[in-house]
Design an enzyme around this catalytic site. Structure first.
Site, PDB file in Angstrom:
ATOM      1  N   GLY A 175       2.440  -8.290   5.555  1.00 54.58           N
ATOM      2  CA  GLY A 175       2.010  -9.674   5.421  1.00 54.58           C
ATOM      3  C   GLY A 175       3.111 -10.656   5.737  1.00 54.58           C
ATOM      4  O   GLY A 175       4.158 -10.311   6.305  1.00 54.58           O
ATOM      5  N   ASN A 218       6.300  -1.329  11.329  1.00 56.77           N
ATOM      6  CA  ASN A 218       5.464  -0.852  10.224  1.00 56.77           C
ATOM      7  C   ASN A 218       5.765  -1.688   8.968  1.00 56.77           C
ATOM      8  O   ASN A 218       6.417  -2.720   9.041  1.00 56.77           O
ATOM      9  CB  ASN A 218       5.742   0.632   9.979  1.00 56.77           C
ATOM     10  CG  ASN A 218       4.532   1.389   9.473  1.00 56.77           C
ATOM     11  OD1 ASN A 218       3.819   0.920   8.597  1.00 56.77           O
ATOM     12  ND2 ASN A 218       4.295   2.575  10.016  1.00 56.77           N
ATOM     13  N   THR A 219       5.303  -1.216   7.835  1.00 55.49           N
ATOM     14  CA  THR A 219       5.572  -1.921   6.578  1.00 55.49           C
ATOM     15  C   THR A 219       7.020  -1.719   6.147  1.00 55.49           C
ATOM     16  O   THR A 219       7.708  -0.821   6.615  1.00 55.49           O
ATOM     17  CB  THR A 219       4.646  -1.425   5.463  1.00 55.49           C
ATOM     18  OG1 THR A 219       4.819   0.001   5.327  1.00 55.49           O
ATOM     19  CG2 THR A 219       3.197  -1.709   5.795  1.00 55.49           C
ATOM     20  N   ASN A 248       0.833  -1.205   0.000  1.00 54.36           N
ATOM     21  CA  ASN A 248       0.000   0.000   0.000  1.00 54.36           C
ATOM     22  C   ASN A 248       0.863   1.248   0.000  1.00 54.36           C
ATOM     23  O   ASN A 248       1.964   1.259   0.554  1.00 54.36           O
ATOM     24  CB  ASN A 248      -0.961  -0.020   1.197  1.00 54.36           C
ATOM     25  CG  ASN A 248      -0.373   0.632   2.431  1.00 54.36           C
ATOM     26  OD1 ASN A 248      -0.388   1.851   2.575  1.00 54.36           O
ATOM     27  ND2 ASN A 248       0.174  -0.185   3.330  1.00 54.36           N
ATOM     28  N   THR A 280      -2.666  -7.521   7.739  1.00 52.93           N
ATOM     29  CA  THR A 280      -2.855  -8.147   6.428  1.00 52.93           C
ATOM     30  C   THR A 280      -3.661  -9.431   6.512  1.00 52.93           C
ATOM     31  O   THR A 280      -4.543  -9.682   5.679  1.00 52.93           O
ATOM     32  CB  THR A 280      -1.490  -8.423   5.784  1.00 52.93           C
ATOM     33  OG1 THR A 280      -0.770  -7.191   5.673  1.00 52.93           O
ATOM     34  CG2 THR A 280      -1.649  -9.017   4.390  1.00 52.93           C
ATOM     35  N   LYS A 326       6.228   3.761  17.093  1.00 54.48           N
ATOM     36  CA  LYS A 326       6.145   2.730  16.059  1.00 54.48           C
ATOM     37  C   LYS A 326       7.302   2.915  15.085  1.00 54.48           C
ATOM     38  O   LYS A 326       7.444   3.978  14.464  1.00 54.48           O
ATOM     39  CB  LYS A 326       4.809   2.807  15.313  1.00 54.48           C
ATOM     40  CG  LYS A 326       4.589   1.657  14.336  1.00 54.48           C
ATOM     41  CD  LYS A 326       3.161   1.616  13.829  1.00 54.48           C
ATOM     42  CE  LYS A 326       2.909   0.383  12.992  1.00 54.48           C
ATOM     43  NZ  LYS A 326       1.489   0.245  12.585  1.00 54.48           N
ATOM     44  N   ASN A 329      -3.343   6.341  16.528  1.00 55.19           N
ATOM     45  CA  ASN A 329      -2.071   6.469  15.826  1.00 55.19           C
ATOM     46  C   ASN A 329      -1.968   7.870  15.229  1.00 55.19           C
ATOM     47  O   ASN A 329      -2.832   8.301  14.469  1.00 55.19           O
ATOM     48  CB  ASN A 329      -1.988   5.413  14.729  1.00 55.19           C
ATOM     49  CG  ASN A 329      -0.624   5.330  14.090  1.00 55.19           C
ATOM     50  OD1 ASN A 329      -0.214   6.244  13.392  1.00 55.19           O
ATOM     51  ND2 ASN A 329       0.047   4.213  14.293  1.00 55.19           N
ATOM     52  N   GLY A 370       3.368 -10.016   9.674  1.00 56.88           N
ATOM     53  CA  GLY A 370       3.306 -11.381   9.186  1.00 56.88           C
ATOM     54  C   GLY A 370       2.656 -12.371  10.126  1.00 56.88           C
ATOM     55  O   GLY A 370       2.909 -13.570  10.045  1.00 56.88           O
ATOM     56  N   TYR A 410      -0.943   4.350   0.688  1.00 63.53           N
ATOM     57  CA  TYR A 410      -2.063   5.233   1.032  1.00 63.53           C
ATOM     58  C   TYR A 410      -1.611   6.679   1.234  1.00 63.53           C
ATOM     59  O   TYR A 410      -2.242   7.613   0.743  1.00 63.53           O
ATOM     60  CB  TYR A 410      -2.753   4.733   2.297  1.00 63.53           C
ATOM     61  CG  TYR A 410      -3.899   3.788   2.063  1.00 63.53           C
ATOM     62  CD1 TYR A 410      -5.028   4.190   1.375  1.00 63.53           C
ATOM     63  CD2 TYR A 410      -3.869   2.490   2.558  1.00 63.53           C
ATOM     64  CE1 TYR A 410      -6.094   3.333   1.169  1.00 63.53           C
ATOM     65  CE2 TYR A 410      -4.925   1.622   2.364  1.00 63.53           C
ATOM     66  CZ  TYR A 410      -6.042   2.052   1.673  1.00 63.53           C
ATOM     67  OH  TYR A 410      -7.096   1.195   1.478  1.00 63.53           O
ATOM     68  N   ASN A 455       5.363   6.026   3.174  1.00 60.67           N
ATOM     69  CA  ASN A 455       4.566   6.687   2.144  1.00 60.67           C
ATOM     70  C   ASN A 455       4.387   8.186   2.351  1.00 60.67           C
ATOM     71  O   ASN A 455       3.658   8.829   1.603  1.00 60.67           O
ATOM     72  CB  ASN A 455       3.182   6.020   2.074  1.00 60.67           C
ATOM     73  CG  ASN A 455       3.282   4.546   1.766  1.00 60.67           C
ATOM     74  OD1 ASN A 455       4.024   4.137   0.893  1.00 60.67           O
ATOM     75  ND2 ASN A 455       2.545   3.732   2.515  1.00 60.67           N
ATOM     76  N   THR A 456       5.036   8.738   3.375  1.00 54.38           N
ATOM     77  CA  THR A 456       5.028  10.177   3.603  1.00 54.38           C
ATOM     78  C   THR A 456       6.457  10.683   3.511  1.00 54.38           C
ATOM     79  O   THR A 456       7.313  10.255   4.298  1.00 54.38           O
ATOM     80  CB  THR A 456       4.431  10.518   4.984  1.00 54.38           C
ATOM     81  OG1 THR A 456       3.073  10.069   5.035  1.00 54.38           O
ATOM     82  CG2 THR A 456       4.468  12.021   5.236  1.00 54.38           C
ATOM     83  N   SER A 458       6.138   5.255   8.568  1.00 53.24           N
ATOM     84  CA  SER A 458       5.459   4.982   7.306  1.00 53.24           C
ATOM     85  C   SER A 458       6.368   5.364   6.138  1.00 53.24           C
ATOM     86  O   SER A 458       6.950   6.451   6.122  1.00 53.24           O
ATOM     87  CB  SER A 458       4.155   5.787   7.223  1.00 53.24           C
ATOM     88  OG  SER A 458       3.599   5.690   5.927  1.00 53.24           O
ATOM     89  N   PHE A 518      -1.326   8.328   4.294  1.00 48.46           N
ATOM     90  CA  PHE A 518      -2.088   8.981   5.370  1.00 48.46           C
ATOM     91  C   PHE A 518      -3.345   9.697   4.874  1.00 48.46           C
ATOM     92  O   PHE A 518      -3.532  10.889   5.156  1.00 48.46           O
ATOM     93  CB  PHE A 518      -1.213   9.976   6.134  1.00 48.46           C
ATOM     94  CG  PHE A 518      -0.183   9.368   7.032  1.00 48.46           C
ATOM     95  CD1 PHE A 518      -0.140   7.999   7.267  1.00 48.46           C
ATOM     96  CD2 PHE A 518       0.772  10.163   7.651  1.00 48.46           C
ATOM     97  CE1 PHE A 518       0.814   7.431   8.093  1.00 48.46           C
ATOM     98  CE2 PHE A 518       1.734   9.605   8.489  1.00 48.46           C
ATOM     99  CZ  PHE A 518       1.759   8.237   8.707  1.00 48.46           C
TER     100      PHE A 518
END
Length: 561
Positions: free
Chosen positions: A418, A396-397, A246, A469, A367, A288, A447, A248, A325-326, A323, A250
């Site tokens: 996952g 996190n991922t 993902n 996941t 986190k 979060n 996972g 996303y 993604n930011t 994250s 945020f």
């Protein structure tokens, strides 16, 4: 004058209509009786208006022919009612639908109707029983595969949140086994399985998720201002690998909207008996905290604002600096930046008023990402111990892509979650556990799809675990299934979750003890070493007290508003 052929056609049509109405009247409905009488009166007048002897003779013959058909139809019906087979079968006359007739449903016997109704009620009831029980295989093996085949990942995600928000979602009706209970920050938690952030981003389905049996529900990440996140598509299933990617970024409705939802679920009159903001025994509500994309990369104000906004309404506040993604967010994991951030949020938390819900301030949890090397994890552990953070979520991922991934979506940009990240997360848990004292809990996330996975984290020193996941793939029964598998393993081993965690934490945690002196073997050097160790502990305690006094004086010097 109207031509004779038109007269004949018009009157012939009227006669046929009357005959059809009469026929339908006997077979289908009483409503046709009124139409029959009306046309029975009207059609002689029409004949007089268009009178022609030859035409009248033809129409009279046609009319009696239709009457004969009606009589045959009526006799057939009478014979059927009397079970007189001498009249059956008769020629069936197709009565065409026209302006004055309508089709009627085929008649059914009361017994047949009753059987159909009973079957419908039983099947509906059976479906409801299976649907509303989260343990049902219906969810894992029917509903979830159908959703994966019919909807994209983000659409099915949103649909699941809406269903759980509506109150019509399944529930876990089983009480948690006593072997699953453990103590966390003075709370007796009913089970060690929680839900990670990212599923309920805007706090829409808090109670629906607790109903599924999770002991920890974490909403968010929530940013101060609303933002849409990254462009779509931004979520990708890797079904062959039991994973998700993902990006996303945020997406959030902002502090104000989410806060209003959290407040709306509170009872109007608080009885003062709530021990947690979750409003449920043995459970915790976590929020979060994220930062807006347009905020400066090194700014801590978004997190401080989150602490002040959600602190009075939550049990745990999670500082998310991991994250992928930011842009610039993971840079806050660097030692200097992290120390500034955690010091700021700790001070903001310490200045919060005591919550009217649970009569305490929230715990602060950091986190982190699974992509940190050993030296980075050691630096983070030092910052955590120095700033008073209460716990750590690992992890996190990941931005890594294991070579064994099979899905065509493995090249998508974003964070991987996952089964494939379990190795990275477990390694980080073990490294961090060795660098943190036993009183700082670690929450494992990455996972986990079975009870054995959860126990593997416990044996590595994690106090509890979170899923994400596997919940997306297996559906609402995931939490109960994992708990049942844990209980089965614990019963075979004759132990409890708390004992496994306690043993691992005692074995692997950072030791900070006085040097042990055997009875009768004390020496002057040993006493000196012990005194020096005590002196170091007193210095640490004094420095912490000085910082607390400074904050107290600063707070007292602020003008009252």
């Amino acid at each position: 004058m109207i031509p004779g052929i038109l007269k004949f056609a018009l009157v012939s049509w009227v006669v046929k209509a009357v005959a059809n109405v009469k026929m339908c009247n006997k077979v289908y409905s009483v409503r046709g009786e009124a139409r029959r009488i009306l046309f029975g009166i009207a059609w002689p007048f029409l004949l007089n208006i268009f009178w022609e002897p030859k035409s009248i003779s033809i129409l009279r013959h046609q009319y009696w022919e239709y009457n004969e058909k009606i009589e045959i139809q009526n006799r057939r019906i009478a014979g059927r009612k009397a079970n007189d087979e001498s009249w059956l079968p008769l020629k069936t006359y197709n009565t065409s639908r026209n302006l004055f007739t309508k089709a009627a449903p085929a008649s059914r016997s009361p017994i047949t109707t009753g059987l159909y109704a009973t079957a419908l009620i039983l099947s509906t009831g059976l479906f409801a029983v299976y649907y509303f029980d989260s343990r049902s295989a219906l969810h894992r093996y029917v509903i979830m595969p159908v959703l994966r085949q019919t909807l994209d990942a983000e659409s099915s995600h949103k649909l699941a949140v809406k269903v759980l928000r509506s109150g019509l979602g399944p529930k876990d009706p089983v009480t948690d086994d006593e072997n699953l209970t453990f103590n966390l920050w003075g709370h007796q938690i009913s089970n060690p399985v929680g839900l990670a952030a990212g599923f309920d981003k805007d706090g829409e389905a808090i109670d629906g998720l607790f109903d599924l049996g999770f002991s920890w529900v974490e909403i968010g990440s929530i940013t101060p201002k609303p933002q849409p996140g990254n462009p779509k598509p931004r979520v990708f299933r890797l079904s062959e690998d039991n994973a998700i990617i993902n990006r996303y970024g945020f997406p959030s409705q902002g502090h104000a909207t989410v806060l209003s939802r959290i407040r709306a679920r509170l009872p109007i009159f608080l009885a003062g008996e709530q021990e947690t903001a979750s409003l449920r025994d043995g459970s915790l509500l976590a929020v979060n905290l994220g930062k807006n994309k347009e905020s400066p990369a090194d700014s801590v104000e978004d997190f401080v604002a989150g602490v002040r906004t959600f602190g009075p309404y939550s049990d745990v506040l999670v500082v998310n600096v991991s994250s992928p993604n930011t842009p610039g967010l993971r840079g806050l994991q660097n030692k200097a930046s992290l120390e500034t951030l955690l010091t700021s949020v700790t001070q903001a938390r310490d200045h919060l008023p005591i919550s009217s819900i649970n009569s305490q301030r929230p715990r602060l949890v950091l986190k982190i990402a699974p992509d940190l090397d050993q030296s980075q994890i050691e630096d983070i552990a030092g910052v955590i111990m120095g700033t008073g953070i209460d716990g750590v979520i690992v992890s996190n991922t990941t931005i890594q892509r294991p070579s064994h991934l099979k899905s065509a979506s493995r090249t998508e940009i974003g964070g991987l979650s996952g089964s494939p990240i379990k190795h990275y997360t477990l390694t980080a848990v073990k490294t961090l556990r060795a660098n943190l004292p036993s009183h700082i809990p670690i929450i494992g996330c990455g996972g986990i799809s079975s009870g054995e996975d959860a126990l593997e984290y416990a044996r590595a020193g994690a106090t509890m675990v979170q899923v994400y996941t596997s919940f997306g793939y297996d559906g609402v029964g995931t939490c109960r299934r994992i708990k049942d598998q844990i209980v089965e393993k614990l019963q075979k081993e004759g132990t409890t979750w708390a004992k496994i965690v306690e043993k691992a934490v005692d074995e692997f945690s950072l030791k900070d003890e006085l040097p042990k002196v055997k009875p009768g073997e004390g020496t002057v050097n040993q006493l000196i070493e012990e005194a020096e160790h005590l002196n170091k502990l007193l210095d640490k305690f004094g420095s912490k007290m000085d910082s607390v006094n400074d904050r107290t004086i600063a707070a007292a010097s602020q003008p009252m508003l």
